[in-house]
Design a protein around this motif. Sequence first.
Motif, PDB file in Angstrom:
ATOM      1  N   GLY A  18     -19.726 -80.482  23.383  1.00  0.00           N
ATOM      2  CA  GLY A  18     -20.082 -80.668  24.787  1.00  0.00           C
ATOM      3  C   GLY A  18     -20.506 -79.363  25.443  1.00  0.00           C
ATOM      4  N   GLY A  19     -19.819 -78.274  25.085  1.00  0.00           N
ATOM      5  CA  GLY A  19     -20.187 -76.962  25.604  1.00  0.00           C
ATOM      6  C   GLY A  19     -21.562 -76.540  25.141  1.00  0.00           C
ATOM      7  N   LEU A  20     -21.866 -76.827  23.875  1.00  0.00           N
ATOM      8  CA  LEU A  20     -23.200 -76.500  23.354  1.00  0.00           C
ATOM      9  C   LEU A  20     -24.278 -77.266  24.111  1.00  0.00           C
ATOM     10  N   VAL A  21     -24.038 -78.517  24.362  1.00  0.00           N
ATOM     11  CA  VAL A  21     -25.009 -79.330  25.110  1.00  0.00           C
ATOM     12  C   VAL A  21     -25.176 -78.778  26.524  1.00  0.00           C
ATOM     13  N   ALA A  22     -24.066 -78.435  27.169  1.00  0.00           N
ATOM     14  CA  ALA A  22     -24.136 -77.925  28.540  1.00  0.00           C
ATOM     15  C   ALA A  22     -24.852 -76.579  28.608  1.00  0.00           C
ATOM     16  N   VAL A  23     -24.542 -75.676  27.682  1.00  0.00           N
ATOM     17  CA  VAL A  23     -25.187 -74.357  27.687  1.00  0.00           C
ATOM     18  C   VAL A  23     -26.670 -74.491  27.373  1.00  0.00           C
ATOM     19  N   ALA A  25     -28.560 -77.148  27.995  1.00  0.00           N
ATOM     20  CA  ALA A  25     -29.193 -77.735  29.179  1.00  0.00           C
ATOM     21  C   ALA A  25     -29.380 -76.687  30.272  1.00  0.00           C
ATOM     22  N   TYR A  26     -28.376 -75.843  30.469  1.00  0.00           N
ATOM     23  CA  TYR A  26     -28.482 -74.764  31.465  1.00  0.00           C
ATOM     24  C   TYR A  26     -29.617 -73.819  31.109  1.00  0.00           C
ATOM     25  N   THR A  27     -29.698 -73.471  29.822  1.00  0.00           N
ATOM     26  CA  THR A  27     -30.748 -72.549  29.374  1.00  0.00           C
ATOM     27  C   THR A  27     -32.126 -73.143  29.588  1.00  0.00           C
ATOM     28  N   ALA A  29     -32.962 -75.478  31.797  1.00  0.00           N
ATOM     29  CA  ALA A  29     -33.248 -75.684  33.211  1.00  0.00           C
ATOM     30  C   ALA A  29     -33.389 -74.373  33.991  1.00  0.00           C
ATOM     31  N   LEU A  30     -32.515 -73.406  33.732  1.00  0.00           N
ATOM     32  CA  LEU A  30     -32.454 -72.226  34.589  1.00  0.00           C
ATOM     33  C   LEU A  30     -32.695 -70.907  33.875  1.00  0.00           C
ATOM     34  N   GLY A  31     -32.829 -70.948  32.561  1.00  0.00           N
ATOM     35  CA  GLY A  31     -33.029 -69.708  31.819  1.00  0.00           C
ATOM     36  C   GLY A  31     -31.749 -69.296  31.117  1.00  0.00           C
ATOM     37  N   SER A  32     -31.907 -68.395  30.181  1.00  0.00           N
ATOM     38  CA  SER A  32     -30.785 -67.998  29.337  1.00  0.00           C
ATOM     39  C   SER A  32     -29.775 -67.156  30.102  1.00  0.00           C
ATOM     40  N   ASN A  33     -28.515 -67.363  29.786  1.00  0.00           N
ATOM     41  CA  ASN A  33     -27.427 -66.559  30.322  1.00  0.00           C
ATOM     42  C   ASN A  33     -26.570 -66.120  29.138  1.00  0.00           C
ATOM     43  N   GLY A  34     -26.585 -64.836  28.840  1.00  0.00           N
ATOM     44  CA  GLY A  34     -25.884 -64.313  27.676  1.00  0.00           C
ATOM     45  C   GLY A  34     -24.399 -64.577  27.695  1.00  0.00           C
ATOM     46  N   TRP A  35     -23.780 -64.542  28.875  1.00  0.00           N
ATOM     47  CA  TRP A  35     -22.338 -64.786  28.953  1.00  0.00           C
ATOM     48  C   TRP A  35     -21.976 -66.213  28.584  1.00  0.00           C
TER      49      TRP A  35
END
Length: 56
Positions: A18-23, A25-27, A29-35
């Motif tokens: 689920g975390g992989l899917v959420a990260v 989707a975030y990437t 939609a909004l771009g990559s976030n290294g954290w």
Amino acid sequence: MPGSTDSSTKTMGALTIGGLVAVTAYTVALGSNGWLWFGWVVLGLVTLGLVATRSA
């Protein structure tokens, strides 16, 4: 308790996926976030460690 061990391992696996899917989707939609990716890698390693200790 063997039943709770299997349940906790499955729950941790589900949270990791689920975390992989959420990260992802975030990437998208909004771009990559290294954290976020770093956090997901840590979660994945903890899950792998849990699976390794339960199967040993």
